[in-house]
Design a protein around this motif. Structure first.
Motif, PDB file in Angstrom:
ATOM      1  N   HIS A 134      -6.011   4.169  -5.918  1.00  0.00           N
ATOM      2  CA  HIS A 134      -5.069   3.457  -5.057  1.00  0.00           C
ATOM      3  C   HIS A 134      -5.149   1.949  -5.300  1.00  0.00           C
ATOM      4  CE1 HIS A 134      -2.494   2.847  -1.532  1.00  0.00           C
ATOM      5  NE2 HIS A 134      -3.233   1.776  -1.316  1.00  0.00           N
ATOM      6  N   ARG A 135      -6.367   1.441  -5.455  1.00  0.00           N
ATOM      7  CA  ARG A 135      -6.523   0.002  -5.670  1.00  0.00           C
ATOM      8  C   ARG A 135      -5.806  -0.441  -6.955  1.00  0.00           C
ATOM      9  NH1 ARG A 135     -11.799  -0.411  -5.655  1.00  0.00           N
ATOM     10  NH2 ARG A 135     -12.022  -0.997  -3.477  1.00  0.00           N
TER      11      ARG A 135
ATOM     12  N   ASP B 254       0.830  -1.210   0.000  1.00  0.00           N
ATOM     13  CA  ASP B 254       0.000   0.000   0.000  1.00  0.00           C
ATOM     14  C   ASP B 254       0.859   1.253   0.000  1.00  0.00           C
ATOM     15  OD1 ASP B 254      -2.894  -0.611   0.029  1.00  0.00           O
ATOM     16  OD2 ASP B 254      -2.386  -1.786   1.794  1.00  0.00           O
TER      17      ASP B 254
ATOM     18  N   VAL C 127      -9.862   5.999  -3.793  1.00  0.00           N
ATOM     19  CA  VAL C 127      -9.722   4.588  -3.433  1.00  0.00           C
ATOM     20  C   VAL C 127      -9.537   3.725  -4.675  1.00  0.00           C
ATOM     21  CG1 VAL C 127     -10.936   2.614  -2.422  1.00  0.00           C
ATOM     22  CG2 VAL C 127     -10.917   4.813  -1.225  1.00  0.00           C
TER      23      VAL C 127
ATOM     24  N   VAL D 121      -8.937   1.405   2.007  1.00  0.00           N
ATOM     25  CA  VAL D 121      -8.525   1.389   0.604  1.00  0.00           C
ATOM     26  C   VAL D 121      -9.038   0.141  -0.109  1.00  0.00           C
ATOM     27  CG1 VAL D 121      -6.520   2.847   0.988  1.00  0.00           C
ATOM     28  CG2 VAL D 121      -6.284   0.358   1.195  1.00  0.00           C
TER      29      VAL D 121
END
Length: 399
Positions: free
Chosen positions: A373-374, A151, A370, A289
């Protein structure tokens, strides 16, 4: 020591590395915290100076007082202006499989600092700390450290300027020598006064603070900073980590190092309100997330505390209380457009915009963050984690 002693009863709030809680349903009093800890507020002149030295707009977290306090930031900027180098140090305690948005804030800001100042960065994964505090096995703590590293890498850090390490893997050698030097300088009474340890705490907890202290010293990383013991360190972190660095700053000159400078953030509030910070132990207090678009929409609509009025008629008359409204506060963190945010604040505060409209805009903003980020995390391989965590020189780290 750089702190004003004050009991919890007087302060009516608890802020330490393991617990953040406002008393009796109130909010965290950051002015009182600054006074208690002895740090300083970041003023507009400092923000303007960062803009001038980096030739780029200040990060939204700097513009909007998310990172609001500091220790010796002026000295770091003075050194930078003279042409001297510094490095960044931040960290993560890997206690959960997935990060929530509150966990991402220091990494998003640290990436900005790395890009703006073009400096190296060390990221400590305190898998040993979480093993001791969260009653996790050594193996589970190590597994979570690698998962959390993915992450962190997904935030976009530059592998040519970034060293990520886990304590279980890296502590030893020069790092351990600095730990011993720090440990000899801090009495048991002092560590109890700073961290509030009791007779019921095991000795592992009491012995941990030097582990988080010594990444502030360049000689802890001989593969990076050999012969550069005068290199300064800047630590971006949430203000609940301040006790570690008050201790570190007290010790540093006594063992021949610069005091680490700090730039400190306020807490990202829980969906239910500002009595503390987002908690990984309550999944409905946080946006993760790993949350789907449906999860985000449901959590914001169900749990995000509103400062709007009970009825539309009353809301049109009185407007929203922006001081307590969580959807608006979240937009202050994550809506980059200053003009749009000002418009929402004006219209919502005057009652011309309804809570549902503000929540809808927040859902759009958070879903985009999100999802982005994923996608980035899905692209992080085990080989990439190995590359970031390899003990290696970074020959171009200051270029």
């Amino acid at each position: 020591m750089e702190t004003k002693q004050s009991g919890e009863e007087e302060e009516q709030q608890i802020v330490n590395p393991w617990k953040v809680e406002a008393k009796e349903g109130g909010k965290i009093d950051y002015d009182k915290l600054i006074d208690q800890f002895g740090c300083q507020r970041i003023d507009q002149s400092l923000v303007d100076r960062v803009r001038r030295l980096t030739s780029r707009p200040p990060h939204v977290f700097l513009r909007r007082d998310v990172f609001f306090a500091h220790r010796d930031l002026n000295e770091i900027l003075d050194a930078y202006e003279r042409g001297d180098k510094f490095y960044l140090y931040t960290g993560r305690g890997p206690s959960s499989e997935a990060l929530h948005l509150g966990h991402l804030i220091p990494f998003m800001f640290t990436k900005y600092l790395q890009d703006a100042f073009k400096v190296p960065l060390v990221i400590q994964l305190t898998d040993d700390e979480k093993c001791m505090w969260k009653n996790l096995s050594v193996e589970e703590s190590q597994r979570l450290a690698r998962e959390n590293a993915k992450d962190i890498i997904a935030c976009g850090f530059d592998v040519t300027r970034t060293f990520i390490f886990s304590d279980f893997d890296y502590v030893g050698g020069a790092f351990y020598k600095n730990m011993v030097k720090v440990g000899k300088c801090v009495t048991y009474n002092k560590v109890v006064g700073i961290f509030g340890f009791t007779g019921e705490d095991h000795i592992g907890k009491v012995s941990f603070p030097p582990v988080q202290a010594v990444p502030s010293f360049p000689s802890s990383f001989p593969h990076l900073f050999s012969g550069q013991d005068n290199l300064r360190c800047l630590v971006p972190c949430a203000i609940d980590q301040d006790p570690y660095f008050r201790m570190t700053r007290d010790v540093a000159p006594r063992i021949g190092y610069h005091k680490p400078a700090l730039i400190e953030s306020l807490f990202f509030p829980a969906l239910q309100g500002e009595t503390g910070k987002m908690s990984a132990s309550d999944p409905n207090s946080a946006i993760y997330v790993t949350d789907s678009a449906k999860d985000i929409k449901s959590k914001i609509n169900k749990f995000a505390f509103s400062g709007g009025q009970d009825t539309i008629e009353k809301h049109r008359e009185l407007g929203a209380d922006l001081e307590v409204d969580i959807p608006y506060k979240y937009l202050k963190f994550f809506l980059d457009d200053d003009i749009e945010l000002a418009h929402i604040g004006k219209e919502y505060g005057a009652g011309r915009m309804l809570t549902g409209e503000v929540k809808q805009r927040l859902i759009q903003v958070l879903t985009e963050i999100v999802e982005r980020h994923r996608r980035a995390r899905a692209a992080v391989t085990d080989e990439m984690v190995d590359a970031f965590m390899a003990v290696r020189p970074l020959p171009n780290m200051f270029n």
